[in-house]
Motif scaffolding. Structure first.
Motif, PDB file in Angstrom:
ATOM      1  N   ALA A  60       0.833  -1.209   0.000  1.00 45.99           N
ATOM      2  CA  ALA A  60       0.000   0.000   0.000  1.00 45.99           C
ATOM      3  C   ALA A  60       0.865   1.257   0.000  1.00 45.99           C
ATOM      4  O   ALA A  60       0.562   2.242  -0.680  1.00 45.99           O
ATOM      5  CB  ALA A  60      -0.932  -0.006   1.205  1.00 45.99           C
ATOM      6  N   ILE A  61       1.969   1.231   0.746  1.00 45.73           N
ATOM      7  CA  ILE A  61       2.886   2.367   0.786  1.00 45.73           C
ATOM      8  C   ILE A  61       3.508   2.589  -0.591  1.00 45.73           C
ATOM      9  O   ILE A  61       3.621   3.726  -1.067  1.00 45.73           O
ATOM     10  CB  ILE A  61       3.970   2.144   1.860  1.00 45.73           C
ATOM     11  CG1 ILE A  61       3.348   2.212   3.255  1.00 45.73           C
ATOM     12  CG2 ILE A  61       5.084   3.190   1.729  1.00 45.73           C
ATOM     13  CD1 ILE A  61       4.293   1.814   4.370  1.00 45.73           C
ATOM     14  N   ILE A  62       3.892   1.489  -1.254  1.00 43.41           N
ATOM     15  CA  ILE A  62       4.479   1.592  -2.595  1.00 43.41           C
ATOM     16  C   ILE A  62       3.500   2.260  -3.560  1.00 43.41           C
ATOM     17  O   ILE A  62       3.884   3.100  -4.376  1.00 43.41           O
ATOM     18  CB  ILE A  62       4.867   0.193  -3.113  1.00 43.41           C
ATOM     19  CG1 ILE A  62       6.044  -0.364  -2.300  1.00 43.41           C
ATOM     20  CG2 ILE A  62       5.232   0.240  -4.603  1.00 43.41           C
ATOM     21  CD1 ILE A  62       6.371  -1.814  -2.598  1.00 43.41           C
ATOM     22  N   TYR A  63       2.231   1.901  -3.454  1.00 42.86           N
ATOM     23  CA  TYR A  63       1.208   2.447  -4.356  1.00 42.86           C
ATOM     24  C   TYR A  63       0.552   3.719  -3.807  1.00 42.86           C
ATOM     25  O   TYR A  63      -0.417   4.210  -4.380  1.00 42.86           O
ATOM     26  CB  TYR A  63       0.135   1.388  -4.634  1.00 42.86           C
ATOM     27  CG  TYR A  63       0.614   0.266  -5.523  1.00 42.86           C
ATOM     28  CD1 TYR A  63       0.664   0.408  -6.904  1.00 42.86           C
ATOM     29  CD2 TYR A  63       1.034  -0.942  -4.969  1.00 42.86           C
ATOM     30  CE1 TYR A  63       1.111  -0.619  -7.717  1.00 42.86           C
ATOM     31  CE2 TYR A  63       1.491  -1.979  -5.776  1.00 42.86           C
ATOM     32  CZ  TYR A  63       1.523  -1.811  -7.152  1.00 42.86           C
ATOM     33  OH  TYR A  63       1.980  -2.827  -7.954  1.00 42.86           O
ATOM     34  N   ASN A  64       1.066   4.226  -2.691  1.00 38.98           N
ATOM     35  CA  ASN A  64       0.554   5.457  -2.074  1.00 38.98           C
ATOM     36  C   ASN A  64      -0.937   5.337  -1.738  1.00 38.98           C
ATOM     37  O   ASN A  64      -1.737   6.223  -2.024  1.00 38.98           O
ATOM     38  CB  ASN A  64       0.787   6.663  -2.999  1.00 38.98           C
ATOM     39  CG  ASN A  64       0.631   7.980  -2.263  1.00 38.98           C
ATOM     40  OD1 ASN A  64       0.876   8.069  -1.055  1.00 38.98           O
ATOM     41  ND2 ASN A  64       0.208   9.002  -2.972  1.00 38.98           N
ATOM     42  N   ILE A  65      -1.284   4.217  -1.110  1.00 38.44           N
ATOM     43  CA  ILE A  65      -2.664   3.943  -0.726  1.00 38.44           C
ATOM     44  C   ILE A  65      -2.749   3.878   0.798  1.00 38.44           C
ATOM     45  O   ILE A  65      -1.934   3.218   1.441  1.00 38.44           O
ATOM     46  CB  ILE A  65      -3.137   2.598  -1.327  1.00 38.44           C
ATOM     47  CG1 ILE A  65      -3.138   2.688  -2.854  1.00 38.44           C
ATOM     48  CG2 ILE A  65      -4.529   2.229  -0.811  1.00 38.44           C
ATOM     49  CD1 ILE A  65      -3.347   1.349  -3.525  1.00 38.44           C
ATOM     50  N   SER A  66      -3.739   4.552   1.356  1.00 46.51           N
ATOM     51  CA  SER A  66      -3.973   4.506   2.801  1.00 46.51           C
ATOM     52  C   SER A  66      -4.997   3.424   3.104  1.00 46.51           C
ATOM     53  O   SER A  66      -6.097   3.427   2.541  1.00 46.51           O
ATOM     54  CB  SER A  66      -4.479   5.859   3.308  1.00 46.51           C
ATOM     55  OG  SER A  66      -3.505   6.862   3.105  1.00 46.51           O
ATOM     56  N   LYS A 200      -9.111   2.365  11.648  1.00 40.93           N
ATOM     57  CA  LYS A 200      -7.987   3.294  11.769  1.00 40.93           C
ATOM     58  C   LYS A 200      -6.937   2.988  10.711  1.00 40.93           C
ATOM     59  O   LYS A 200      -6.877   1.889  10.175  1.00 40.93           O
ATOM     60  CB  LYS A 200      -7.371   3.186  13.169  1.00 40.93           C
ATOM     61  CG  LYS A 200      -8.310   3.553  14.303  1.00 40.93           C
ATOM     62  CD  LYS A 200      -7.589   3.521  15.636  1.00 40.93           C
ATOM     63  CE  LYS A 200      -8.574   3.748  16.792  1.00 40.93           C
ATOM     64  NZ  LYS A 200      -9.252   5.041  16.689  1.00 40.93           N
ATOM     65  N   LEU A 201      -6.116   3.988  10.448  1.00 41.15           N
ATOM     66  CA  LEU A 201      -5.058   3.853   9.458  1.00 41.15           C
ATOM     67  C   LEU A 201      -4.058   2.800   9.912  1.00 41.15           C
ATOM     68  O   LEU A 201      -3.582   2.825  11.050  1.00 41.15           O
ATOM     69  CB  LEU A 201      -4.356   5.198   9.255  1.00 41.15           C
ATOM     70  CG  LEU A 201      -3.214   5.230   8.249  1.00 41.15           C
ATOM     71  CD1 LEU A 201      -3.735   4.953   6.835  1.00 41.15           C
ATOM     72  CD2 LEU A 201      -2.505   6.568   8.291  1.00 41.15           C
ATOM     73  N   ILE A 202      -3.735   1.884   9.020  1.00 37.97           N
ATOM     74  CA  ILE A 202      -2.753   0.833   9.306  1.00 37.97           C
ATOM     75  C   ILE A 202      -1.359   1.330   8.913  1.00 37.97           C
ATOM     76  O   ILE A 202      -1.137   1.770   7.782  1.00 37.97           O
ATOM     77  CB  ILE A 202      -3.085  -0.457   8.529  1.00 37.97           C
ATOM     78  CG1 ILE A 202      -4.474  -0.959   8.911  1.00 37.97           C
ATOM     79  CG2 ILE A 202      -2.041  -1.522   8.811  1.00 37.97           C
ATOM     80  CD1 ILE A 202      -4.641  -1.315  10.355  1.00 37.97           C
ATOM     81  N   THR A 203      -0.439   1.267   9.836  1.00 46.03           N
ATOM     82  CA  THR A 203       0.940   1.692   9.573  1.00 46.03           C
ATOM     83  C   THR A 203       1.905   0.587   9.956  1.00 46.03           C
ATOM     84  O   THR A 203       1.572  -0.310  10.741  1.00 46.03           O
ATOM     85  CB  THR A 203       1.281   2.965  10.350  1.00 46.03           C
ATOM     86  OG1 THR A 203       1.105   2.720  11.758  1.00 46.03           O
ATOM     87  CG2 THR A 203       0.394   4.123   9.929  1.00 46.03           C
ATOM     88  N   LEU A 204       3.104   0.654   9.440  1.00 45.12           N
ATOM     89  CA  LEU A 204       4.136  -0.334   9.782  1.00 45.12           C
ATOM     90  C   LEU A 204       4.703  -0.052  11.161  1.00 45.12           C
ATOM     91  O   LEU A 204       4.790   1.082  11.583  1.00 45.12           O
ATOM     92  CB  LEU A 204       5.249  -0.305   8.731  1.00 45.12           C
ATOM     93  CG  LEU A 204       4.872  -0.855   7.356  1.00 45.12           C
ATOM     94  CD1 LEU A 204       6.006  -0.617   6.372  1.00 45.12           C
ATOM     95  CD2 LEU A 204       4.556  -2.346   7.442  1.00 45.12           C
TER      96      LEU A 204
END
Length: 204
Positions: A60-66, A200-204
């Motif tokens: 998702a980060i690679i594709y700039n998706i939240s 909620k937003l999923i983050t690493l």
């Protein structure tokens, strides 16, 4: 020069192909939504791979998706599997109380896909869609437009119909240019509303 032109041509063809694929998926999704049908992309097992939550987040980060997922679930449910198709970005997140990893028969699934901004409805637009419907309603949760169908058609999958019957609870949520389709055949509307409110937003 010729090599540069070939590279540009190859990039252009690839971009066009991806656009067509996304358009097909979006058209399919809108058809299913407008007809209150729960279904999944054809042969999703064959076109996706099982990944961890961290792996999906990395893509998702690679594709700039939240990506937003629920932090509050009914006590008996837990995340059992995630199936991801990288391009266009489509994922199915599976939750179960039976350790079921099959998105076709699990008690709760969340399909998500990145969508163009023009396909994101407003709350007012949803209100107009459901004003004459007996089983559909429009909500606004955390500022997100939400559409609920308490008696959606289960679709054509025989395994799902055999386990849950002809109808299911179906909820659509749109958050930051990502569309979420939540299928919850064993839950009540109030349960899914709380679930959406906890996303909620999923983050690493």
């Amino acid at each position: 020069m010729l090599q540069i032109m070939r590279k540009k041509s190859k990039f252009f063809i690839t971009a066009i192909s991806l656009t067509i694929l996304l358009s097909i998926f979006v058209s399919w999704s809108l058809y299913m939504e407008n007809n209150g049908i729960y279904s999944i992309p054809a042969d999703f097992y064959g076109t996706s791979k099982e990944v961890s939550l961290n792996e999906m987040t990395e893509f998702a980060i690679i594709y700039n998706i939240s990506i937003y997922l629920p932090f509050t679930l009914p006590s008996n449910l837990s995340l059992t599997a995630i199936y991801l198709k990288e391009s266009p970005f489509i994922a199915i997140v599976v939750y179960s109380a039976e350790d079921n990893k099959d998105y076709k028969t699990a008690e709760l699934t969340i399909q998500l896909a990145s969508l163009p901004p023009e396909f994101i409805p407003t709350y007012d637009q949803l209100l107009s869609q459901v004003e004459d419907s007996e089983f559909e309603s429009a909500l606004e949760i955390n500022g997100w437009p939400v559409k609920v169908n308490e008696k959606a058609n289960s679709g054509g999958d025989p395994e799902f119909r055999e386990k849950y019957g002809d109808y299911t609870l179906l909820v659509w949520v749109w958050i930051e240019e990502v569309g979420y389709t939540i299928c919850a055949p064993t839950l009540e509307t109030e349960d899914v509303v709380q679930l959406v409110g906890s996303m909620k937003l999923i983050t690493l």
